[in-house]
Design a protein around this motif. Sequence first.
Motif, PDB file in Angstrom:
ATOM      1  N   LEU A 242       0.817  -1.209   0.000  1.00 22.61           N
ATOM      2  CA  LEU A 242       0.000   0.000   0.000  1.00 22.61           C
ATOM      3  C   LEU A 242       0.853   1.261   0.000  1.00 22.61           C
ATOM      4  CD1 LEU A 242      -2.765   1.332   0.161  1.00 22.61           C
ATOM      5  CD2 LEU A 242      -2.692   1.050   2.651  1.00 22.61           C
ATOM      6  N   TRP A 243       1.929   1.283   0.793  1.00 24.75           N
ATOM      7  CA  TRP A 243       2.769   2.469   0.879  1.00 24.75           C
ATOM      8  C   TRP A 243       3.508   2.721  -0.428  1.00 24.75           C
ATOM      9  CZ3 TRP A 243       1.432   5.585   4.471  1.00 24.75           C
ATOM     10  CH2 TRP A 243       0.933   5.106   5.684  1.00 24.75           C
ATOM     11  N   ALA A 245       2.352   1.912  -3.405  1.00 25.76           N
ATOM     12  CA  ALA A 245       1.356   2.434  -4.335  1.00 25.76           C
ATOM     13  C   ALA A 245       1.069   3.906  -4.072  1.00 25.76           C
ATOM     14  CB  ALA A 245       0.073   1.615  -4.237  1.00 25.76           C
ATOM     15  N   LEU A 246       0.974   4.267  -2.786  1.00 24.26           N
ATOM     16  CA  LEU A 246       0.748   5.669  -2.436  1.00 24.26           C
ATOM     17  C   LEU A 246       1.925   6.542  -2.871  1.00 24.26           C
ATOM     18  CD1 LEU A 246      -0.838   5.294   1.117  1.00 24.26           C
ATOM     19  CD2 LEU A 246      -1.997   6.076  -0.948  1.00 24.26           C
ATOM     20  N   SER A 247       3.142   6.012  -2.763  1.00 25.00           N
ATOM     21  CA  SER A 247       4.315   6.767  -3.182  1.00 25.00           C
ATOM     22  C   SER A 247       4.306   6.996  -4.692  1.00 25.00           C
ATOM     23  CB  SER A 247       5.589   6.029  -2.765  1.00 25.00           C
ATOM     24  OG  SER A 247       5.653   5.867  -1.365  1.00 25.00           O
ATOM     25  N   LEU A 249       1.634   7.144  -6.592  1.00 25.93           N
ATOM     26  CA  LEU A 249       0.593   8.136  -6.850  1.00 25.93           C
ATOM     27  C   LEU A 249       1.061   9.540  -6.482  1.00 25.93           C
ATOM     28  CD1 LEU A 249      -2.352   8.799  -7.627  1.00 25.93           C
ATOM     29  CD2 LEU A 249      -3.012   8.232  -5.285  1.00 25.93           C
ATOM     30  N   ALA A 250       1.886   9.624  -5.420  1.00 23.62           N
ATOM     31  CA  ALA A 250       2.336  10.940  -4.937  1.00 23.62           C
ATOM     32  C   ALA A 250       3.267  11.639  -5.924  1.00 23.62           C
ATOM     33  CB  ALA A 250       3.044  10.785  -3.594  1.00 23.62           C
ATOM     34  N   GLY A 507      -1.838   4.598 -10.663  1.00 24.92           N
ATOM     35  CA  GLY A 507      -1.572   4.779  -9.238  1.00 24.92           C
ATOM     36  C   GLY A 507      -2.792   4.514  -8.375  1.00 24.92           C
ATOM     37  N   THR A 508      -3.930   5.073  -8.759  1.00 27.65           N
ATOM     38  CA  THR A 508      -5.166   4.822  -8.010  1.00 27.65           C
ATOM     39  C   THR A 508      -5.540   3.352  -8.061  1.00 27.65           C
ATOM     40  OG1 THR A 508      -5.932   7.060  -8.546  1.00 27.65           O
ATOM     41  CG2 THR A 508      -7.580   5.486  -7.779  1.00 27.65           C
ATOM     42  N   VAL A 511      -3.320   1.562  -5.663  1.00 29.61           N
ATOM     43  CA  VAL A 511      -3.701   1.848  -4.276  1.00 29.61           C
ATOM     44  C   VAL A 511      -4.918   1.016  -3.876  1.00 29.61           C
ATOM     45  CG1 VAL A 511      -4.649   3.618  -2.747  1.00 29.61           C
ATOM     46  CG2 VAL A 511      -2.690   4.145  -4.203  1.00 29.61           C
ATOM     47  N   TRP A 515      -4.852  -2.018  -1.287  1.00 30.46           N
ATOM     48  CA  TRP A 515      -5.711  -1.847  -0.119  1.00 30.46           C
ATOM     49  C   TRP A 515      -6.556  -3.096   0.124  1.00 30.46           C
ATOM     50  CZ3 TRP A 515      -6.546   1.393   3.898  1.00 30.46           C
ATOM     51  CH2 TRP A 515      -7.777   1.294   4.557  1.00 30.46           C
ATOM     52  N   TYR A 518      -4.284  -5.708   1.595  1.00 30.73           N
ATOM     53  CA  TYR A 518      -3.556  -5.316   2.804  1.00 30.73           C
ATOM     54  C   TYR A 518      -3.826  -6.300   3.941  1.00 30.73           C
ATOM     55  CZ  TYR A 518      -1.706  -2.262   6.457  1.00 30.73           C
ATOM     56  OH  TYR A 518      -0.976  -1.743   7.503  1.00 30.73           O
TER      57      TYR A 518
END
Length: 581
Positions: A242-243, A245-247, A249-250, A507-508, A511, A515, A518
């Motif tokens: 998850l982290w 994927a968030l990175s 997207l960021a 990215g979404t 995520v 998720w 997870y």
Amino acid sequence: MASSTSIPQPKKLSLFINISFLFLLCLSLITTYLHPNNLDLPNHPKSNSISSANILSEDIKSVNGCKDLHQHADYKSRCLYVKTHTGCNPKGYIHYLKIFYCSLGKFPILGHAAVLLWLIVLFYLLGNTAANYFCSSLESLSNILKLSPTIAGVTLLSLGNGASDVFSSIVAFTKSADGDVGLNSVLGGAFFVSSIVVGVISILISPHQVSVDEASFVRDVIFFLFSLSSLLAIIVIGRINLWGALSFLAIYFVYVGTVSVSQIYRRNKNLAASKYLPVVQSFDDLADGTASIPLLGYVDDDKPVSNANLKTGLHDDQEQNYWFFYLGKLIYILELPLYLPRRLTIPVVSEERWSKPYAVISVALAPILLAALCNTQREDLSSRGKLVTYMTAVLIGLILSNLAYVTTNKCSPPKECLFPWLVGGFLMSVAWTYITAEELVGLLESYGSILGISPSILGLTVLAWGNSLNDLIANATMAVKGGTDGAQIAISGCYAGPMFNTLVGVGTSLVLSSWFEYPSPYAIPTDHSLYETIGFLMGGLLWALVILPKKGMKLDRYMGSGLVAIYLCFLFVRLARLLFF
């Protein structure tokens, strides 16, 4: 010069799309009700190649997709196969394989024609919903939230242009067993826009010796290359948490921040020089308020033609007036099947399209459509749970419709409390885009099974081309007719848009997928052809990054021909691999 009696080109397209939809609807009703035995399992005779008992015993337990479909000789055994094999179940709302082999099994040419027509209708719905509902809500929200044109340009503009790619990617990851369809569609669209669209623009405006801003171009291409390198690393690793994927997207938010900083620096520099030229150099210059942000989309041919519009500009000949009057009525009726469902569920508060009856009905039906969508997404939901969801939606719809009736007037849209209306229109536009994208992905997967090719190939070509056709038409038109300003905006959009689709769309999707898995990492779909796609895509970007500065940032045939050649080489390699390996 076109005659005044001719039908406008966008209206002809709308007429063709709606007639195609009505034809498919009639075809579905005829095949269902005139040939009901085609849909009944016990009436199928035994196949010459394999018995019904064998199909039943093998395929009900199989979870290996629909890969053995073409091992059966005739359409009857294939019809039985798709009914009993769980891997052939539709990912969308329509069972295309059952219709193709059971309802239209005797007429394969008609089946292929129906699939292609429905594919055109779905692409039209995606683009038309984005242009006439989604983008309208985004523009109004941008004004209410007082976003700077720079931020709106790299966020809302890209979201409006890339809505179909983003939602197709999300659907492919969350609803499909083959998430590589989403990856191939996004990367294929990004490659098409950054190569074919930029190449065509360069060739078309080559005689005019138009230059683009070097700083903005280099910034966009480098960020795009970094994004693709990050995605390549994710694919090589084969899994992501998850982290991570968030990175990924960021990265896009870092890009937005960089654009904002460069815009502020450029504005301060212009103020210090006390000399400002009101020319749009890039998305950065939009922040100075000298240019509006065009959300590029399809022409607004979704709105029915009124009698007054039909009679405007006609000749004085009374017979022509009557002819166009009845022609307008016919077009209005043909547009209703595709127009009404969206108009009755998406709140619209623009001045030119305001209608109090539609507004009241839309806020009443919108919760019900959302409830139906939620119920279809949750397979483990009981009948009681679905009933509770629908009853809650009906109650909410009644409350909202009464509030809308009391607080609005007939002549003009609401001026106060506009934000809830715009949010509602945005959410319902998202819902319709998601529904259409889900059906489109399901259709491509089914058609891949019919043709016997990987759905990822269709995602890389058909889905990518269909979603990017709007970019080709809109950006090329803007570059040719808009002069230096138009060329700059078009080229910027050809890189910012695909980068948005890659980072936000994929990215979404990553995520959401991570998720759901997870705390375990999400396994990336294994498709070795993705390396090939990313390699060619990065090659096209590097070609532009090297050639354009050498040419003094002037778009010419040399750069455009090279980009088109790179894309054609990529297609040749993929088709050769498909045909011979």
